[in-house]
Write an enzyme that holds these catalytic residues in place. Structure first.
Site, mmCIF file in Angstrom:
data_model
loop_
_atom_site.group_PDB
_atom_site.id
_atom_site.type_symbol
_atom_site.label_atom_id
_atom_site.label_comp_id
_atom_site.label_asym_id
_atom_site.label_seq_id
_atom_site.Cartn_x
_atom_site.Cartn_y
_atom_site.Cartn_z
ATOM 1 N N VAL A 86 0.884 -1.087 -0.017
ATOM 2 C CA VAL A 86 -0.033 0.003 -0.137
ATOM 3 C C VAL A 86 0.895 1.317 0.069
ATOM 4 O O VAL A 86 1.659 1.390 0.770
ATOM 5 C CB VAL A 86 -0.892 0.099 1.290
ATOM 6 C CG1 VAL A 86 -1.739 1.262 1.276
ATOM 7 C CG2 VAL A 86 -1.861 -1.107 1.375
ATOM 8 N N ALA B 273 4.108 4.260 3.222
ATOM 9 C CA ALA B 273 3.791 2.841 2.448
ATOM 10 C C ALA B 273 4.019 1.898 3.592
ATOM 11 O O ALA B 273 4.407 1.920 4.527
ATOM 12 C CB ALA B 273 4.652 2.535 1.342
ATOM 13 N N LYS B 274 3.364 0.825 3.212
ATOM 14 C CA LYS B 274 3.522 -0.399 4.071
ATOM 15 C C LYS B 274 3.168 -1.690 3.154
ATOM 16 O O LYS B 274 2.163 -1.593 2.185
ATOM 17 C CB LYS B 274 2.522 -0.346 5.250
ATOM 18 C CG LYS B 274 2.915 -1.354 6.413
ATOM 19 C CD LYS B 274 4.066 -0.753 6.988
ATOM 20 C CE LYS B 274 4.260 -1.528 8.366
ATOM 21 N NZ LYS B 274 5.224 -0.649 9.241
ATOM 22 N N GLY B 275 3.665 -2.994 3.410
ATOM 23 C CA GLY B 275 3.334 -4.001 2.653
ATOM 24 C C GLY B 275 3.825 -5.357 2.948
ATOM 25 O O GLY B 275 4.416 -5.327 4.356
ATOM 26 N N ASP C 128 10.444 -5.119 8.653
ATOM 27 C CA ASP C 128 8.954 -5.070 9.703
ATOM 28 C C ASP C 128 9.063 -6.449 10.419
ATOM 29 O O ASP C 128 9.883 -7.338 10.062
ATOM 30 C CB ASP C 128 8.235 -4.509 8.761
ATOM 31 C CG ASP C 128 6.976 -4.017 9.742
ATOM 32 O OD1 ASP C 128 6.648 -2.667 9.762
ATOM 33 O OD2 ASP C 128 6.287 -4.454 10.468
#
Ligand code: NAD
Length: 419
Positions: free
Chosen positions: A56, A109-111, A150
């Site tokens: 995202v 962002a993150k994913g 992460d």
């Protein structure tokens, strides 16, 4: 209230305080792009297995988007929810406000991949990471979107992404941060989030005419962030009176020798049986008598049930989203000062930014320079947040949100809307 609902609520409140036009508000909330890709790999025994990877990308008005890559089995379920907002969107959005609060030139962002990394061998993880990178390499990049480790990923994962990405685009160390030092990772990155928590706490305490020396600290979580924060508080003369992790909790009202506790934890894998402290019930850590409570583990740990019993004067949110909105209200009414996560744990992404800068410069900084710059950024951000609190007569959480949202909204407006 889930993380996205809480983030949206804080964002909307900040937008109202700032008088942001409702059309701009809507555009700031909707993610810039959501990517979902199929990742099929042969397992070591030759059988095929398929996973879903995603990213995202929330906002890029202030610079390349930045955020972690998470390998976790629950991600797919959450990402598949169509109606209910999902946690990944919340985390991507939070990164946008966090990078703006820290005033580093990034968006959010993150994913990740919906998989259970502990059930995959080293070579299976490598294949999966390479396939994922092949699918998204055109959508990430040094000036586009810069992933970092992460939950469930680490420096090795970043090394594989760097290598796979470089096959398509030429050697590009700045495409990821949190890399091994041998591949252009930054000195000081490992300690950065915990160190940033300590710098943030020092700035807060100074505002109240206090310093770390002589104050008491209770720390939930003794992993990367918690152990570094505990160590640095201890080295500055703070008394860490209670520490917990997944294995249990210990306390000593006279202060725990954190170096000795770290050695004990490394040798035995647990906090219990440490000669310098007594075992306590982990549930009591958050309500332990102390000056500063530092949650460094999970989200939502401070809630309606326990917030009324918190005895700390300050809560420093080292974990993401540790205080739910009910607890926020209860603690504020009690006069507890909360240093919000989007500022307090920004040290990690700030040193990630330094890593990116070093890679682009092709020039490594020494650790003293990294730490000095981190302190400068954390201290400056605190004073900027205080400025917003004074201008808008709000608490530190809203001060941080208004600071971040205002910077992003200004950049968005300045860049304009012409297609
Ligand atoms: P970590 O996995 O290294 O450590 C987590 C710690 O929490 C471990 O000591 C674990 O035992 C403990 N823990 C788990 N469940 C617990 C429970 N029920 N009670 C008490 N302790 C418990 O993770 P980390 O990197 O230290 O991250 C901690 C928090 O900080 C997370 O919320 C993370 O999202 C946030 N954060 C981390 C970074 C970073 O750079 N590592 C950056 C920003 C935010």
């Amino acid at each position: 209230m889930n993380a996205l609902a809480a983030t949206n609520r804080n964002f909307r409140k900040a937008a109202r305080i700032l008088g942001i036009d409702s059309k701009i508000e809507k555009s700031l909330m909707i993610p810039f792009r959501e990517i979902k890709v199929e990742c099929t790999i042969p397992k070591d025994d030759g059988t095929l297995v398929s996973y879903v990877g995603f990213r995202v990308q929330h906002d890029n008005s202030r610079g390349p988007m930045k955020g972690g890559i998470r390998y976790h089995p629950e991600i797919l379920g959450k990402f598949s929810v169509k109606v209910e907002p999902d946690e990944v969107n919340a985390l991507a959005q939070l990164m946008t406000w966090k990078t703006a609060v820290a005033d580093i030139p990034y968006g959010g962002a993150k994913g990740g991949i919906g998989c259970s990394p502990k059930d995959l061998s080293f070579s299976e993880l490598e294949r999966l990471t390479r396939v994922f990178t092949q699918k998204i390499h055109d959508l990430i990049g040094v000036n586009t979107d810069v992933p970092a480790p992460d939950m469930g990923t680490n420096a090795q994962t970043m090394a594989w992404i760097l290598d796979e990405y470089s096959k398509f685009h030429g050697y590009s160390p700045a495409v990821v941060t949190g890399k091994p030092i041998d591949l252009g990772g930054s000195l000081g990155r490992d300690a950065a989030t915990g160190r940033g928590v300590v710098y943030a706490t020092e700035a807060l305490l100074a505002e109240h005419g206090k310093s770390v020396k002589g104050l008491t600290f209770a720390i939930q979580g003794f992993g990367n962030v918690g152990s570094w924060a505990a160590k640095l508080f201890h080295e500055r003369g703070g008394k860490v009176v209670a520490v917990s992790d997944i294995t249990g909790a210990v306390r000593n009202p006279n202060g725990i020798d954190i170096h000795a506790l770290l050695q004990h934890k490394e040798a035995t894998g647990k906090l219990a049986d440490f000669s310098g402290a007594d075992v306590m019930d982990s549930n009591d850590l958050l309500t332990q008598e102390c000056d500063v409570l530092v949650p460094c583990a999970l989200g939502g740990v401070l809630n309606r049930e326990n917030a009324g019993d918190v005895r700390a004067k300050f809560v420093v949110e080292a974990a993401n989203h540790p205080t739910d909105p009910d607890a926020d209200e209860i603690l504020s009414k009690k006069g507890v000062v909360i240093l919000p996560d989007i500022y307090a744990n920004a040290g990690g992404v700030t040193v990630s930014y330094f890593e990116w800068v070093q890679n682009i410069q092709g020039f490594m900084w020494d650790e003293d320079k990294v730490n000095a710059e981190l302190k400068r950024y954390m201290t400056k951000a605190f004073h900027n947040i205080k400025g917003m609190c004074q201008s808008h007569d709000c608490n530190l959480r809203m001060g941080a949100f208004t600071l971040g949202v205002n910077r992003v909204a200004r950049a968005t407006l300045l860049r304009g809307w012409e297609a």
